[in-house]
Design a protein around this motif. Sequence first.
Motif, mmCIF file in Angstrom:
data_model
loop_
_atom_site.group_PDB
_atom_site.id
_atom_site.type_symbol
_atom_site.label_atom_id
_atom_site.label_comp_id
_atom_site.label_asym_id
_atom_site.label_seq_id
_atom_site.Cartn_x
_atom_site.Cartn_y
_atom_site.Cartn_z
ATOM 1 N N ILE A 5 0.825 -1.245 0.034
ATOM 2 C CA ILE A 5 -0.082 0.076 0.176
ATOM 3 C C ILE A 5 0.841 1.158 0.199
ATOM 4 N N GLY A 6 1.992 1.137 0.949
ATOM 5 C CA GLY A 6 2.770 2.210 0.722
ATOM 6 C C GLY A 6 3.300 2.626 -0.411
ATOM 7 N N LEU A 7 3.906 1.490 -1.072
ATOM 8 C CA LEU A 7 4.464 1.740 -2.318
ATOM 9 C C LEU A 7 3.563 2.123 -3.541
ATOM 10 N N ALA A 8 2.378 1.638 -3.452
ATOM 11 C CA ALA A 8 1.450 2.196 -4.166
ATOM 12 C C ALA A 8 1.130 3.674 -4.000
ATOM 13 N N GLY A 9 1.260 4.168 -3.081
ATOM 14 C CA GLY A 9 1.035 5.475 -2.610
ATOM 15 C C GLY A 9 2.258 6.359 -3.104
ATOM 16 N N VAL A 10 3.572 5.966 -2.842
ATOM 17 C CA VAL A 10 4.694 6.699 -3.299
ATOM 18 C C VAL A 10 4.705 6.824 -4.998
ATOM 19 N N LEU A 11 4.178 5.818 -5.728
ATOM 20 C CA LEU A 11 4.076 5.680 -7.071
ATOM 21 C C LEU A 11 3.001 6.503 -7.617
ATOM 22 N N VAL A 12 1.764 6.623 -6.797
ATOM 23 C CA VAL A 12 0.602 7.237 -7.303
ATOM 24 C C VAL A 12 0.589 8.537 -7.078
ATOM 25 N N ARG A 13 0.642 8.978 -5.978
ATOM 26 C CA ARG A 13 0.515 10.141 -5.362
ATOM 27 C C ARG A 13 1.213 11.377 -5.908
ATOM 28 N N ARG A 14 1.120 12.588 -5.920
ATOM 29 C CA ARG A 14 1.621 13.715 -6.420
ATOM 30 C C ARG A 14 2.372 14.716 -5.547
ATOM 31 N N LEU B 159 4.341 15.580 0.358
ATOM 32 C CA LEU B 159 4.225 15.350 1.916
ATOM 33 C C LEU B 159 3.365 14.025 1.778
ATOM 34 N N ILE B 160 2.529 13.557 1.087
ATOM 35 C CA ILE B 160 1.750 12.269 0.992
ATOM 36 C C ILE B 160 2.731 11.232 0.577
ATOM 37 N N ILE B 161 3.577 11.656 -0.397
ATOM 38 C CA ILE B 161 4.602 10.623 -0.498
ATOM 39 C C ILE B 161 5.320 10.293 0.519
ATOM 40 N N PHE B 162 5.975 11.288 1.330
ATOM 41 C CA PHE B 162 6.848 11.216 2.316
ATOM 42 C C PHE B 162 5.949 10.395 3.342
ATOM 43 N N MET B 163 4.648 10.433 3.569
ATOM 44 C CA MET B 163 3.913 9.621 4.642
ATOM 45 C C MET B 163 3.715 8.305 4.239
ATOM 46 N N CYS B 164 3.669 8.052 2.755
ATOM 47 C CA CYS B 164 3.739 6.773 2.326
ATOM 48 C C CYS B 164 5.009 5.998 2.482
ATOM 49 N N PHE C 111 -7.629 10.963 -16.002
ATOM 50 C CA PHE C 111 -7.088 9.619 -15.667
ATOM 51 C C PHE C 111 -5.817 9.218 -15.928
ATOM 52 N N PRO C 112 -4.646 9.218 -15.247
ATOM 53 C CA PRO C 112 -3.317 9.143 -15.877
ATOM 54 C C PRO C 112 -2.933 7.498 -15.889
ATOM 55 N N LEU C 113 -3.507 7.039 -17.207
ATOM 56 C CA LEU C 113 -3.511 5.466 -17.376
ATOM 57 C C LEU C 113 -1.958 5.026 -17.137
ATOM 58 N N ALA C 114 -0.881 5.731 -17.771
ATOM 59 C CA ALA C 114 0.487 5.122 -17.437
ATOM 60 C C ALA C 114 1.010 5.228 -16.299
ATOM 61 N N THR C 115 0.558 6.060 -15.210
ATOM 62 C CA THR C 115 0.872 6.103 -13.787
ATOM 63 C C THR C 115 0.297 4.723 -13.156
ATOM 64 N N PHE C 116 -1.108 4.739 -13.424
ATOM 65 C CA PHE C 116 -1.826 3.796 -12.576
ATOM 66 C C PHE C 116 -1.575 2.323 -12.759
ATOM 67 N N ALA C 117 -1.075 2.242 -14.485
ATOM 68 C CA ALA C 117 -0.800 0.909 -15.018
ATOM 69 C C ALA C 117 0.563 0.476 -14.381
ATOM 70 N N GLY C 118 1.442 1.366 -14.545
ATOM 71 C CA GLY C 118 2.841 1.243 -14.066
ATOM 72 C C GLY C 118 2.736 0.967 -12.407
ATOM 73 N N ALA C 119 2.244 1.698 -11.841
ATOM 74 C CA ALA C 119 2.122 1.488 -10.371
ATOM 75 C C ALA C 119 1.431 0.153 -9.718
#
Lengths: 106, 168
Positions: free
Chosen positions: A18-27, A30-35, B84-92
């Motif tokens: 879940i933390g990894l997903a947060g780091v990859l998805v969020r922009r 601060l939230i990336i840091f929290m993850c 919807f950022p498809l590339a980001t979500f697909a990669g993650a």
Amino acid sequence: MELTLNHFLLVSGLLFAIGLAGVLVRRNLLIIFMCLELMLAAANLTLVAFSRFHLVEGQPAYDAHVLLFFIITVAAAEVAVGLAIIVALFRTKETTDVTKVNTMKY
Amino acid sequence: MTFLFYLFAALALLGGMGVVVCRNPVSAAFSMILSFLGLAALFIQLDAYLVGTLQILVYAGAIMVLFLFIIMLLDVQAEEKRRFPLATFAGAGAVVTAFVILVVLVLNRGGTAGKVLPALNPSAPGASDTHRIGELLFGTYWLPVQIVGVLLLAATVGVVVLSKKELK
């Protein structure tokens, strides 16, 4: 059903994911840091679980708890420095959005 | 015992999901506190009383208060909606799915991972975990404690330097 080591390791793995997903998805930085902190805490659970399931003379292996103590201390130091960097970044760029921080020098 | 495990594991995982899903940073921070409380309960279930308490005091208390303080100081707004950022979500999604599959495969491999919770020996010397950890910290691990002290000092100095109005 009895609790096994697998239960705790699975929770830890999922929390890390879940933390990894947060780091990859969020922009938001601060939230990336929290993850990131979340991933660290998930790793801590693995450590405690292994120490509890590996008994030394009928007691958990306490060296793991000492290691955890150090991890928590380092995490606290890391958060202090990281947040100071984020504040400094906000002062120059007026944003915490990682997609808008894309130049090395202005 | 098992019921409590599932309850607090669900709390930790749902809190973690809240951090990833919430648009508003303040809600994310509060989900994070919830997640840490669940995690601390799991620590206590593993008879790690000192570590569970530290988790609540240091993480849920100090670190998250610092986060909330900075979020409110910077007045961070909720992330605006985007296409919807498809590339980001697909990669993650691919990376995270691969990781979860890896974890499940490793856990299914057997070995010692299926061990049930062994009973503690109540008559062992120094039965309190705080006592034992204190002995280890100031006995075997005295040098790392000193080094961590220096690390904290360095972090403090670094934060002061970074917070100055003009870096020289």
